[in-house]
Design an enzyme around this catalytic site. Structure first.
Site, PDB file in Angstrom:
ATOM      1  CB  CYS A   2      -9.255   5.191  -0.298  1.00 36.73           C
ATOM      2  SG  CYS A   2      -7.628   5.589   0.385  1.00 36.73           S
ATOM      3  CD  GLU A  33      -0.068   7.146   5.625  1.00 31.52           C
ATOM      4  OE1 GLU A  33       0.990   7.151   6.267  1.00 31.52           O
ATOM      5  OE2 GLU A  33      -0.501   6.130   5.038  1.00 31.52           O
ATOM      6  CB  CYS A  37      -2.930   0.545  -2.632  1.00 29.50           C
ATOM      7  SG  CYS A  37      -2.837   2.249  -3.182  1.00 29.50           S
ATOM      8  CG  HIS A  94      -4.899   5.457   3.697  1.00 32.41           C
ATOM      9  ND1 HIS A  94      -4.343   4.840   2.611  1.00 32.41           N
ATOM     10  CD2 HIS A  94      -3.871   5.928   4.450  1.00 32.41           C
ATOM     11  CE1 HIS A  94      -3.017   4.942   2.692  1.00 32.41           C
ATOM     12  NE2 HIS A  94      -2.709   5.594   3.805  1.00 32.41           N
ATOM     13  CG  ASP A 146      -1.815   1.266   1.254  1.00 33.77           C
ATOM     14  OD1 ASP A 146      -2.438   1.571   0.219  1.00 33.77           O
ATOM     15  OD2 ASP A 146      -1.872   1.960   2.282  1.00 33.77           O
ATOM     16  CB  SER A 147       0.263   4.750  -0.874  1.00 33.57           C
ATOM     17  OG  SER A 147      -0.895   4.960  -0.093  1.00 33.57           O
TER      18      SER A 147
HETATM   19  N1  DGL Z   1      -4.691   3.441   0.384  1.00 32.22           N
HETATM   20  C1  DGL Z   1      -4.643   3.814  -0.956  1.00 32.22           C
HETATM   21  C2  DGL Z   1      -5.881   3.539  -1.756  1.00 32.22           C
HETATM   22  O1  DGL Z   1      -6.558   2.602  -1.407  1.00 32.22           O
HETATM   23  C3  DGL Z   1      -3.852   5.013  -1.359  1.00 32.22           C
HETATM   24  C4  DGL Z   1      -4.179   6.321  -0.821  1.00 32.22           C
HETATM   25  C5  DGL Z   1      -3.178   7.339  -1.281  1.00 32.22           C
HETATM   26  O2  DGL Z   1      -1.979   7.068  -1.155  1.00 32.22           O
HETATM   27  O3  DGL Z   1      -3.591   8.396  -1.764  1.00 32.22           O
HETATM   28  O4  DGL Z   1      -6.165   4.174  -2.735  1.00 32.22           O
END
Ligand code: DGL
Length: 268
Positions: free
Chosen positions: A186, A154, A75, A188, A12-13
């Site tokens: 997302c 984050e 992600c 996150h 993931d990012s």
């Molecule tokens: N968690 C990621 C997603 O599902 C990336 C969010 C990001 O880095 O902008 O898209």
């Protein structure tokens, strides 16, 4: 030949993929996970497609050294950009998080009015809308990019009043859309699910792809005879390109266990 005790690689990012890792640990407690969060370069949501691609493959290349038996692109942004390419290039099963989320939402909606929130790149890709309508052309889908939510996740969710303000502002365009289901597009966003639910209201059910993604991993491992045969709790490995203690704090809170985190610097 793949060793059955080899890990499942997860990328993931940043910390968002932990929401998927949590479900993997719950559903497959004997499987080892090696996780890479590119926290130093997060968010990916507004980056160029080429950057998302390059950064994601850097993480994958690093994790491939652990000889994983499967890869989970935890992600949405990276799934939209590299899923097909990964499937062509790697000789292990690869899954993303978009289709599992779509399947869960289709099963959940009663009125057929679905909202999708995600990063700018994910929303622009149109993949959620396309996949939803492919299964059910009559669905009404309202997609919305929420770029302020990933930085909030984050930093661990931040202070409550501030978090509510940020989420309220981000979700304001959904007012009046009369959706009954909201896809957290997302990984996150489930980290902020309490605040999102408060803002969107109890009449809307939130869909995270984590549960269905972990189920898909489990099904694939079962059908390919790749499930671990070893008993005992595996030693998971977590890597971040950013600050170890921030990552560790969020990960331990979310996974409810002590974990070891190593910093790995990736070339920019
Ligand atoms: N968690 C990621 C997603 O599902 C990336 C969010 C990001 O880095 O902008 O898209």
């Amino acid at each position: 030949m793949t060793n059955l005790s080899n890990p499942i690689a997860v990328i993931d990012s940043g910390v968002g993929g932990l929401t998927v890792a949590q479900e993997l640990l719950r559903q497959l407690p004997r499987e080892e996970i090696c996780y890479f969060g590119d926290t130093a370069r997060c968010p990916y949501g507004q980056r160029s497609i080429e950057e998302v691609r390059t950064f994601s493959f850097q993480m994958i290349d690093y994790l491939m050294e652990s000889n994983p038996k499967m890869l989970v692109i935890a992600c949405n942004t990276a799934t939209a950009v590299i899923l097909e390419e990964c499937r062509e290039k790697l000789d292990i099963p690869v899954i993303g998080v978009i289709h599992p989320g779509v399947r869960t939402a289709i099963k959940a909606t009663v009125t057929g009015r679905v909202g999708v929130i995600g990063t700018q790149n994910t929303v622009q890709s149109g993949l959620y809308e396309e996949a939803l309508k492919q299964i059910h052309p009559a669905l009404y889908v309202k997609s919305l990019a929420c770029p302020t939510l990933v930085p909030l996740a984050e930093k661990g969710g931040g202070e409550e009043t501030e978090a509510i303000q940020i989420v309220k502002k981000a979700l304001a365009p959904l007012a009046g859309e009369d959706i009954d289901t909201l896809i957290l597009g997302c990984t996150h966003y489930p980290l902020l699910s309490n605040v999102i639910q408060r803002v969107i209201g109890d009449q809307v059910q939130m869909i995270s792809s984590a549960d269905e993604t972990a189920r898909e991993v489990s099904t694939i491992l079962f059908h390919k005879n790749l499930l671990s045969q070893q008993f005992g709790r595996p030693m998971h490995r977590f890597y971040t390109s950013g600050n170890v203690s921030v990552f560790q704090q969020i990960a331990e809170r979310w996974l409810n266990k002590h974990i070891n985190v190593k910093q790995v610097i990736l070339d920019s």
